[in-house]
Structure formats: structure tokens, C-alpha cells
Design a protein around this motif. Sequence first.
Motif, short mmCIF file in Angstrom:
data_model
loop_
_atom_site.label_atom_id
_atom_site.label_comp_id
_atom_site.label_asym_id
_atom_site.label_seq_id
_atom_site.Cartn_x
_atom_site.Cartn_y
_atom_site.Cartn_z
N THR A 90 33.60 39.55 48.02
CA THR A 90 34.19 40.80 48.50
C THR A 90 34.84 41.56 47.35
O THR A 90 35.65 40.99 46.60
N SER A 91 34.51 42.83 47.21
CA SER A 91 35.17 43.68 46.23
C SER A 91 36.50 44.17 46.80
O SER A 91 36.58 44.57 47.96
N VAL A 92 37.56 44.10 45.97
CA VAL A 92 38.88 44.61 46.36
C VAL A 92 39.26 45.66 45.33
O VAL A 92 40.01 45.39 44.38
N PRO A 93 38.74 46.88 45.48
CA PRO A 93 38.92 47.90 44.43
C PRO A 93 40.35 48.31 44.19
O PRO A 93 40.71 48.67 43.08
N GLU A 94 41.20 48.27 45.23
CA GLU A 94 42.58 48.71 45.02
C GLU A 94 43.34 47.81 44.06
O GLU A 94 44.32 48.22 43.44
N LEU A 95 42.87 46.55 43.90
CA LEU A 95 43.49 45.62 42.95
C LEU A 95 42.58 45.33 41.76
O LEU A 95 42.87 44.45 40.95
N PHE A 96 41.48 46.07 41.66
CA PHE A 96 40.53 45.94 40.54
C PHE A 96 40.02 44.50 40.39
O PHE A 96 40.00 43.94 39.30
N LEU A 97 39.61 43.89 41.49
CA LEU A 97 39.12 42.52 41.43
C LEU A 97 38.02 42.29 42.44
O LEU A 97 37.82 43.07 43.38
N THR A 98 37.29 41.20 42.24
CA THR A 98 36.28 40.73 43.19
C THR A 98 36.65 39.33 43.62
O THR A 98 36.91 38.46 42.79
N ALA A 99 36.71 39.10 44.93
CA ALA A 99 37.09 37.79 45.48
C ALA A 99 35.84 37.00 45.83
O ALA A 99 34.94 37.51 46.48
N VAL A 100 35.81 35.74 45.40
CA VAL A 100 34.70 34.83 45.71
C VAL A 100 35.28 33.59 46.39
O VAL A 100 36.06 32.85 45.79
N LYS A 101 34.91 33.38 47.66
CA LYS A 101 35.37 32.19 48.39
C LYS A 101 34.25 31.15 48.41
O LYS A 101 33.10 31.47 48.67
N LEU A 102 34.64 29.88 48.13
CA LEU A 102 33.69 28.79 48.10
C LEU A 102 34.26 27.58 48.84
O LEU A 102 35.46 27.52 49.11
N SER A 103 33.41 26.62 49.13
CA SER A 103 33.87 25.34 49.65
C SER A 103 33.09 24.24 48.95
O SER A 103 31.93 24.42 48.55
N HIS A 104 33.74 23.09 48.77
CA HIS A 104 33.09 21.96 48.11
C HIS A 104 32.33 21.15 49.14
O HIS A 104 32.87 20.78 50.18
N ASP A 105 31.08 20.87 48.85
CA ASP A 105 30.20 20.27 49.85
C ASP A 105 30.64 18.88 50.27
O ASP A 105 30.64 18.55 51.46
N ASN A 106 31.05 18.03 49.32
CA ASN A 106 31.35 16.64 49.65
C ASN A 106 32.74 16.45 50.26
O ASN A 106 32.91 15.64 51.17
N THR A 107 33.73 17.18 49.78
CA THR A 107 35.11 16.93 50.20
C THR A 107 35.65 17.98 51.16
O THR A 107 36.66 17.75 51.82
N GLY A 108 35.02 19.15 51.20
CA GLY A 108 35.54 20.23 52.02
C GLY A 108 36.66 21.01 51.36
O GLY A 108 37.29 21.87 51.99
N ALA A 109 36.94 20.71 50.08
CA ALA A 109 37.98 21.45 49.36
C ALA A 109 37.66 22.93 49.36
O ALA A 109 36.50 23.34 49.20
N ARG A 110 38.66 23.76 49.56
CA ARG A 110 38.46 25.21 49.57
C ARG A 110 38.77 25.79 48.19
O ARG A 110 39.64 25.28 47.47
N TYR A 111 38.07 26.84 47.86
CA TYR A 111 38.18 27.42 46.51
C TYR A 111 38.14 28.93 46.62
O TYR A 111 37.29 29.50 47.31
N LEU A 112 39.08 29.58 45.95
CA LEU A 112 39.09 31.05 45.88
C LEU A 112 39.17 31.45 44.42
O LEU A 112 40.09 31.04 43.70
N HIS A 113 38.21 32.27 44.01
CA HIS A 113 38.22 32.82 42.65
C HIS A 113 38.39 34.32 42.72
O HIS A 113 37.66 35.00 43.46
N LEU A 114 39.38 34.85 42.00
CA LEU A 114 39.59 36.28 41.91
C LEU A 114 39.20 36.73 40.51
O LEU A 114 39.90 36.45 39.54
#
Length: 917
Positions: free
Chosen positions: A35-59
Motif C-alpha cells: 500500500t502506498s501512503v503518500p501523505e507520509l512519503f512511504l510504501t507499506a509492505v505487510k508479510l507473514s512468515h510461513d512456518n511460524t506465523g510471525a507478522r512483518y511490516l516494512h515501511l
Amino acid sequence: THHKVQRWNSGPACERALQYTVGEKIHGFTINQVTSVPELFLTAVKLSHDNTGARYLHLAREDTNNLFSIQTRNMKNGDIYYIHSSGMLCGQPSYFCELQYNERIFSQHLQNRLLPDHTYSVVSGGDPLCIPELTWEQLKQFHATHYHPSNARFFTYGNFPLEQHLKQIHEEALNKFQKIEPSTSVPAQKPWEKPREFQITCGPDSFATDPFKQTTVSVSFLLPDITDTFEAFTLSLLSSLLIAGPNSPFYKALIESGLGTDFSPDVGYNGYTREAYFSVGLQGIAEQDTETVRTLVDRTVDEVIEKGFEDDRIEALLHKLEIQMKHQSTSFGLTLTSYIASCWNHDGDPVELLQLGGFLVKFRQCLKDNPKFLQEKVKQYFKDNQHKLTLSMKPDDKYHEKQAQMEAEKLKQMVGSLSPKDKQLIYEKGLELRTEQSKPQDASCLPALKVSDIEPTMPVTELHVVLAGGDTPVQYCAQPTNGVVYFRAFCSLDTLPEELRPYVPLFCSVLTKMGCGVLDYREQAQQIELKTGGMTVSPHVLPDDSHLDTYEQVGVLFSSLCLERNLPDMMHLWTEIFNNPRFEEEERFRVLVRMTAQELSNGIPDSGHLYASIRASRTLTPAGDLQETFGGMDQVRLMKSVAEMADVTPVLRKLPRIKEHLLNRDNMRCSVNAAPQQLSRTEQAVGNFLGSLGRPHVVEKPVHNGPDGSTHVCGSQIVRKLITDPSFKPCQMKTHFLLPFPVNYVGECIRTVPYTDPDHASLKILARLMTAKFLHTEIREKGGAYGGGAKLSHSGVFTLYSYRDPNSVETLQAFGKAVDWAKSGKFTQQDIDEAKLSVFASVDAPVAPSDKGMDHFLYGLSDERKQAHRERLFAVSHDSLVAVSHAYLGTARSTHGWAILGPENAKIAEDPSWITR
């Protein structure tokens, strides 16, 4: 076109992130959202880890100050969590949690009582009476379930390549775990059928302005789940409208009632728990006024429901949000991870939370569709809401004594239940722990930088200095400020009579809050909110970089920022503040004094080590006494005495006298940071401002800009009025401030050498070396203090300190051992390299566009001088560290000062060299 501009401003990092697709698999992770978040000049990428279910967010954002964090959701037992986190940080948790001063006690009980049904009912910092009940098995089980990838949320931010990090995280960490069900979600709080009341006690406040007014009371309301992001956004804005600034309803009703000194702790919207809550009340009231405060809260709610809010107040709040989105901060990633943490950990959508632009549009539409939108929210959550808590707290002279007695009884009970064999085992384990703490730790398994990885040269900051309004130097620094203009002015007060010096901080704190020109203080506050991002005034004592006994006397820094379109309005406000400040409203002044005194008193538990350090350095340099006067315990005591005055008129009359020495162009210099295309307009606005002030005198000393005087500074020169006191002689002093605390704050200061001296670099490295390799172990791990270490100031004062320390005299002895350790040279080249890396982490810390050039503006530090200092840091060797230890740190070599804030101490009381305050 607008979309293209936003994309271009976002930079390549955002462009790379936009190439990912939902469902794409990368090194054990699956992409769930882009998702692009233009008001904060960033792109958000949400992921999940297949084996453990750990959640991951990269901005992804074009920012080199990258960030990595792991969050785990902890619940059910605050004591286990606290012991575990303290152990991870090498601490002694029993002393950590003992130090709950009155604000913390109140906030803790408020949360415990308002959310009593689950995890929030326990003391998050650990209860000393419960901690001893914990077992090793409980701790181990807690770690296995809570500190597991299945319960973790990974967060990264910046412009680094994501794939490489995902690969390393998967292969070196997550791939070694299997998915579990940690069951750490926090259940919903059951709403109450009717309001509740509680009363608690605390220790007396020795800095209270009235010993008979030490009661605190607040009324709190449970609000919806924070994962309802738009409702949370709305209620956060509503909270600001209700309590922020002198135009808010609760400020008028409570603060200006004269019943108390300040708002109660934890005032406003709190969104860190699963269900948010709102709290409002007063501290520093008489016990008999508790019911009056409750009545005022209820009456204010009714008035807001009836009258609503002025349009200008709503616009001022939305304007503040616009500036916050545009302001470029060096800790932007850290701010974002703190902002989303609670919502994300309670299974809310962190990306939705970041889309502030959409919230603003929706909020404005709600107001347009329903003019009573906010009034209905107030009725819903503050009038009809039965989940309402009234909490009051009053002092008990025996509070700390009772707490200590309960802990002693608990300890006696537990020791009494031990067999001789148990006691021997515990004793042996203690010896084993002490032995382990004394061993050097093997850090070979940790990733590490090398000194050779550090850039040898620092980036250059281009500055342009012109004379405006006649003779006033103005420094311009062109930066990508996102449409925001940053203005600062600095005035030296070398003509100020000595009797007025202690009142300069008070003058600074009230100058922008009492009205100016035709504006009363409410109108002034409204204009500041509508037209600026804030206007602040603060006192400074600026040292010279080449002489310990030279400084810039009683300087005052004026700071403000605004959107470019509001620049003329902001400079007009400064013109009115300088030329026509209003000091005639005695009651308004009294309110501000009470609030300032209360804030200083409340701040001592969190900043006690700073107060101790300032006091200890008081007699080491001529500027030291001014720093104590402006920001030390003397200032705390002065504000307490002013707040206690029945008639504040004598103090109020001092303000116009200070104004005559300060609010003109005598010894003034200015600074502007703005985008290149904004500079010409800015020059005109600043010139108009300066032209409205009195004619300046000639200033004396030009700032050194480099070998040829102006290597990176074009045009004229910034000038500084420096003071030298040839009669000053440093002397040693020991001061013990008796305070009703269960722990101490300890400071020892040593006069060494200024910034440009070649030995300054070695002393800076030595401070980090002593902190990491000796003081941390002695003061925190063995001594049980919350923290401790060594640091070197720009002015050349070397400080050894401890924070929330159960010891005092023993800690001073540990400081002496640290000096002996440094003299012995018992440290390795790797130790030195680690200390250098730590120092360079601070030296090379990112500088926001708004702050570029400030070292030159305030301290006269050119890039050339900073580069020379940088090269000296690189050159620091084992021999030079031992040499400066011998040359400066021994008590026979340099002048020392000592200060302790804490409880009575028999050893100190018997020592005539200590002064007790």
C-alpha cells in the motif's frame, strides 16, 4: 500531477516496494499487502512468515536512518514480564520497581482500577511484594510462549533492500522454530453497569507548593477498542479539543479554577491498552475540594454537549496535524513503530492507522454532514458512559515506611521458610552470579561494525549568512523541508543584572503565553495554533569550544516553525511578542507559575541524575553556576517559592525589566532553514521583523568558520558575545539533597579540557569505554541501580553518574575504582574500537533538515573544526586513553564536584565535607 509529485518525493525506496505483489513468496515469507501512503512519503509492505506465523511490516521510505524492531505481546503477569525484561537488560529489578513517585503510582492505579478484569489489573513494572513469589519454572515457561516468533511482530523502516534482510531473518532465526499458539490476545473489558470510586495513598511531595494541597483526583472513562482506527483517531482529536491549551473547556474549568496546580497524571486520551480511555482531573488540590473537581468535570461535559467547539479551534487542530505530517524528523521510523505498536499488537491494521490523509478527509466530511458530530461523541462517551472511574490519591507521611515494612516482612517470611540447605544454595548461587558478572563477555557471536566502516569525512553543510535590518546576521540553510519554514533567533544577555538571572527561565516559559499587542492570552494561543507549529523560548548557556572559562552569558533561544503560507503571520506574532508583550494579568501569571513549579517537581524522579550532575559541576567552570541557576535544583526551589507567594506582584514586575535587556536586536543573531525556493520570501519576512526592533549595538567576536574564515559559509559572519571571568577559580564541593526517595541519584563531575583540545577526543572515547566495560557492571549489574555511566560534555566536564541507585557512598567508591581501572589500561583494542563505534553513532547521528547548521549557529562550530575533532577520534589509542586518565581523572590532578539526591545517609551526615540541603 499531484500523484506524480508525491511519488517522486517518496524516492526510489518506495518505487522498489511498489513492485511487490500480493501472494509473492520471498525467503520463507508471503506478501499480504502493498500500500502506498503518500501523505507520509512511504510504501507499506505487510508479510507473514510461513512456518511460524510471525507478522512483518516494512515501511519503505527514502530515509537512511533505518530501523529494525521486534515486538512481542505480553500479558497476564506483570511481575514475570518485568523480571524477564530486567534480566535481559542485566538489571536488578527489585529496585527498579520500588521507585514509583506520585505520578506513576496514580497512573498505575488508574489503569489497574479502570481495566480490572485481565492483564491491565496487574502492575506492569512488577510489584515488589509479588516478585519474590515467582519461580524459575514460571519464568522459563513465560519466555517459551511469549518470546517466540509466533507471538512476534517484526518491523523495519528505511531505504534498505528488503529481500536481503528477510533472507537473514529466515535462515538465521525463524527457520529454527515451529509455529505455536501462544494465546496472548487480551480479552475485552466487560463494561460496568454503574460508575466506581477508589481512593489510594502516596508519599508526600517535598516540593509541593502547599503542604495541605497534595491530593490528586481524576475522572476517567473507558473508550472503544483501539483497533477501530477511525473512532480512535476521532477520539484522540476530541481529547485535544477538550484539554489542550488555554482555550480548551477543561483548561478553563479546572486549571483556571485555582483549585490545583496542574492537570492530573495521564490526562487526555490513552491508546496504549486494548480499549482506550480518557482521563481528566487536577493535582495539587485540597482533599475537601475533591467533590468540587468532580462537579466541574460533569458540568464541563454538559456545557460542551450544549455549545460544541469553535470552528477556529478545530481548524487549529487540523493545521497541527498537517505540520506534523510535513515535519521531517530524524527519528521518524522510531516514532512510527511506537505509533502503530499498540494497535498492531492488539490485531488491528497498522497500515490503515498510517493513512492519516484519509482520516482527515473522513473527519471533515463527518463534521460537514453533522455539525453536532463531536458533541454527540462527548454525550456518548462522557455523559452516558457508565464505565466511569473517579480515582483520588492523598499523601500519607508513613507511606514509604509502610512499603518498606511490608517488603521487610515479606523477606523475613520467605527467609524464615528456607532450610539451612536452601540458604547455602542461594548463597552459593549468589557467589556464582557475582563471578559470572565479573567475567568478560564473549561478543564474538554478535554482528559488529569495524572502525574502518566509518566514513572518514563528514558531509558539508552549505550556509549563507547575510546582514539583515542593518547589522543583524542571519544564517540561511537551504534544505528539503517539505514546505515548512524553521526560524530561530538567539540573544545574549550580557547586560542583565545578576539579581534578574534566576528569573530568566520563568520569563521564557511565560513570554508566549500571556498575550501580546492587541491579543489576550487566549487569542494569542489561538493564533499560534492556527499559524505556526509552535513558538518556544528557552534559556541557554553556550560554552566556548576553546576555553573552559569562556561562555556566552545568559543566552535565550527563540524557536518556531510554520507552513510557508503562514510565514508573514508567524513573523508578525514574533514582532508583537518582542515589541508588545503583555505582563499585566496577575491571575494568568499565577496559573503558569503553579503549572511550571508542578512540572519541575514531577520531573525530578525521571531526571534526578541530570540534577545531580548539574549541581556537581556548579563550581568547576564559570558557566556551571549559571547552568545550576537556570536548570538545576536551585531553579526548582525558586519556582516552588514563587508558587507559594501570596502576592506574586514583585516577581511579575521583574518581567518587563528582563524584557528591556532581551527583546531587542542587541547581540541578536537569527537562523532560517527552508527549501531553496522559499528563501527569498523568508528573507523579506525576517528583514521586516528585524526592522521593527530597536537598533543593535556592535557585536564583538566573529565565529571561526574554517582555515580561511569562511570555507562553507558564504557572506557575512555569525557573531557571539563571549564572557570571560579572570577572577574565577574552580573549587570542589559536595552537596547532598535530602529527598524522600528510596533510591539515590549520584553525580561526580571533573573539570578537564574544551572541545578543541586534542585530549577532548580521548576523554570522549574513554567515557564510553568506562561506561560499557566497567561502570555498567559495577553500578547496574552488581549495584542494582537502574543505570549509570560516564559522559563528557562539549564544555569539557567529565561526568560519572548513577540513576535510581540503592547505593550512594558505595557508588562514589565505584567511580574511584573506574578511574583506577582506566589508569591501569586493562582494556583491549576491541574494547576501544567498540567505544569508538559508540561515539561515532552519536557523532554521525542523522540531522533533520530543520536542524542543519545549528552547531554553527549556536556554538560557532564550523564543519572544519568538527572534521578536525573527527580525525582526533579516529586517532585515539590505548596509550592516549591511559594518558588522559592519569592527567585529568585523579582527584589530585583536576577539580572535582559531587552531588547526591536521595534519602538520609548516616555516612554522609557524619562527613563534614558534605553540605546537606
